[in-house]
Design a protein around this motif. Structure first.
Motif, mmCIF file in Angstrom:
data_model
loop_
_atom_site.group_PDB
_atom_site.id
_atom_site.type_symbol
_atom_site.label_atom_id
_atom_site.label_comp_id
_atom_site.label_asym_id
_atom_site.label_seq_id
_atom_site.Cartn_x
_atom_site.Cartn_y
_atom_site.Cartn_z
ATOM 1 N N TYR A 65 33.434 89.506 -24.299
ATOM 2 C CA TYR A 65 32.300 88.962 -23.814
ATOM 3 C C TYR A 65 32.504 89.381 -22.083
ATOM 4 C CZ TYR A 65 28.694 85.917 -21.944
ATOM 5 O OH TYR A 65 27.572 85.678 -21.236
ATOM 6 N N LEU A 84 27.542 93.304 -26.739
ATOM 7 C CA LEU A 84 26.762 92.098 -26.785
ATOM 8 C C LEU A 84 26.361 91.656 -28.216
ATOM 9 C CD1 LEU A 84 25.084 91.524 -23.365
ATOM 10 C CD2 LEU A 84 27.240 90.262 -24.184
ATOM 11 N N GLU A 85 25.719 92.552 -28.548
ATOM 12 C CA GLU A 85 25.181 92.395 -30.054
ATOM 13 C C GLU A 85 25.989 92.407 -30.845
ATOM 14 O OE1 GLU A 85 22.172 95.378 -30.540
ATOM 15 O OE2 GLU A 85 20.683 94.595 -29.224
ATOM 16 N N ALA A 88 27.533 88.829 -30.884
ATOM 17 C CA ALA A 88 26.464 87.964 -31.149
ATOM 18 C C ALA A 88 26.437 87.823 -32.764
ATOM 19 C CB ALA A 88 25.006 88.300 -30.757
ATOM 20 N N LYS A 89 26.552 88.773 -33.351
ATOM 21 C CA LYS A 89 26.590 88.835 -34.734
ATOM 22 C C LYS A 89 27.823 87.773 -35.552
ATOM 23 C CE LYS A 89 24.331 92.951 -35.383
ATOM 24 N NZ LYS A 89 24.158 94.527 -36.032
ATOM 25 N N GLY A 91 29.257 84.644 -35.628
ATOM 26 C CA GLY A 91 28.872 83.146 -35.230
ATOM 27 C C GLY A 91 29.630 82.142 -35.551
ATOM 28 N N SER A 96 30.031 84.014 -29.232
ATOM 29 C CA SER A 96 28.966 84.859 -29.830
ATOM 30 C C SER A 96 27.663 84.004 -29.404
ATOM 31 C CB SER A 96 29.048 84.638 -31.447
ATOM 32 O OG SER A 96 29.003 83.188 -31.877
ATOM 33 N N LEU A 97 27.708 82.805 -29.167
ATOM 34 C CA LEU A 97 26.315 81.935 -28.919
ATOM 35 C C LEU A 97 25.731 82.554 -27.495
ATOM 36 C CD1 LEU A 97 24.193 80.195 -29.397
ATOM 37 C CD2 LEU A 97 25.742 78.180 -28.426
ATOM 38 N N ALA A 99 26.915 85.179 -26.248
ATOM 39 C CA ALA A 99 26.303 86.552 -26.293
ATOM 40 C C ALA A 99 24.790 86.760 -26.715
ATOM 41 C CB ALA A 99 27.111 87.385 -27.056
ATOM 42 N N ARG A 100 24.305 85.821 -27.769
ATOM 43 C CA ARG A 100 22.888 85.921 -28.005
ATOM 44 C C ARG A 100 22.013 85.603 -27.037
ATOM 45 N NH1 ARG A 100 22.550 82.344 -33.716
ATOM 46 N NH2 ARG A 100 20.458 83.427 -33.385
ATOM 47 N N VAL A 103 22.001 88.589 -24.624
ATOM 48 C CA VAL A 103 21.053 89.546 -25.250
ATOM 49 C C VAL A 103 19.566 89.072 -25.149
ATOM 50 C CG1 VAL A 103 20.415 90.551 -27.538
ATOM 51 C CG2 VAL A 103 22.579 90.464 -27.065
ATOM 52 N N LEU A 122 17.030 81.970 -31.780
ATOM 53 C CA LEU A 122 17.802 80.716 -31.363
ATOM 54 C C LEU A 122 17.294 79.313 -31.432
ATOM 55 C CD1 LEU A 122 19.396 82.479 -28.184
ATOM 56 C CD2 LEU A 122 20.721 81.970 -30.067
#
Length: 225
Positions: A65, A84-85, A88-89, A91, A96-97, A99-100, A103, A122
């Protein structure tokens, strides 16, 4: 003297009886006892290993991150978005949150509706805690403030303006702004009054409130041809 001897004899008999009972219990249940002890040891060891794995993964996610943020700061947009994507995947970490959300924010800077749609995803994710789903709804409403119908903004944010909601201050501000944009000064004034009455309103919002209340007092702007 005889009493002391009798007491000592009774204690010795009692201890011998207890040892005999324990020996019988061990002889009868030693396999079960050893199995239980083994399970406890394995359970503790497994828990420690799971904690170690989780900590290692969290540290790796944190590093990824930070790398993505550094790429963004260096204007390496494509590389940052890809990093980031990818994060984000995954989870299963808090990063990852994060990052989402990042994004969605990046998309919102390029296209408001695309960013709002990312926040919608989200907000509709039942695997996310309600606190963060509400934050996503709030961010989506910010991005749609200039384009969405006031009724849509109100439907989304009015439940979040309740006194116990963690995001009530921002929700009330947005609701008031939606009233200003619609020329509905009574509606706007109602939310600005709630901001003023809340003792926990952040200082920065109280400073903006002076401008908002002046706009309400001035009434709707009349557009002349």
């Amino acid at each position: 003297m005889a009493t002391n001897q009798n007491d000592e004899f009774i204690r010795e008999v009692d201890e011998e009886y207890r040892r005999d009972q324990l020996a019988k219990i061990w002889a009868r249940y030693n396999g079960l006892i050893m199995a239980v002890v083994a399970l406890v040891v394995l359970g503790v060891g497994g828990w420690r290993y799971w904690e170690h794995v989780q900590e290692t993964r969290a540290q790796a996610a944190a590093a990824r991150y930070e790398t993505a943020l550094k790429l963004s700061d260096e204007d390496k947009t494509q590389e940052a978005d890809a990093a980031l994507e990818a994060l984000a995947k995954e989870g299963d970490t808090g990063y990852s949150l994060l990052a989402r959300f990042r994004v969605a924010a990046e998309r919102g800077q390029q296209n408001a509706e695309q960013g709002a749609a990312a926040y919608d995803a989200l907000a509709n994710d039942s695997g996310i805690a309600p606190l963060w789903r509400d934050l996503a709804r709030l961010r989506a409403a910010w991005l749609r403030l200039d384009t969405a119908e006031p009724a849509r903004i109100r439907q989304t944010l009015e439940p979040m303006a309740a006194p116990a909601n963690a995001w009530r201050h921002s929700a009330r501000e947005l609701l008031g702004l939606s009233g200003l944009k619609a020329g509905d000064m009574d509606y706007a004034g109602r939310w600005f009054d709630q901001i003023a009455a809340d003792r926990e309103t952040p200082p920065a919002l109280r400073q903006r409130l002076a401008i908002y209340t002046a706009l309400v007092a001035g009434g709707p702007v009349q557009v002349t041809q």
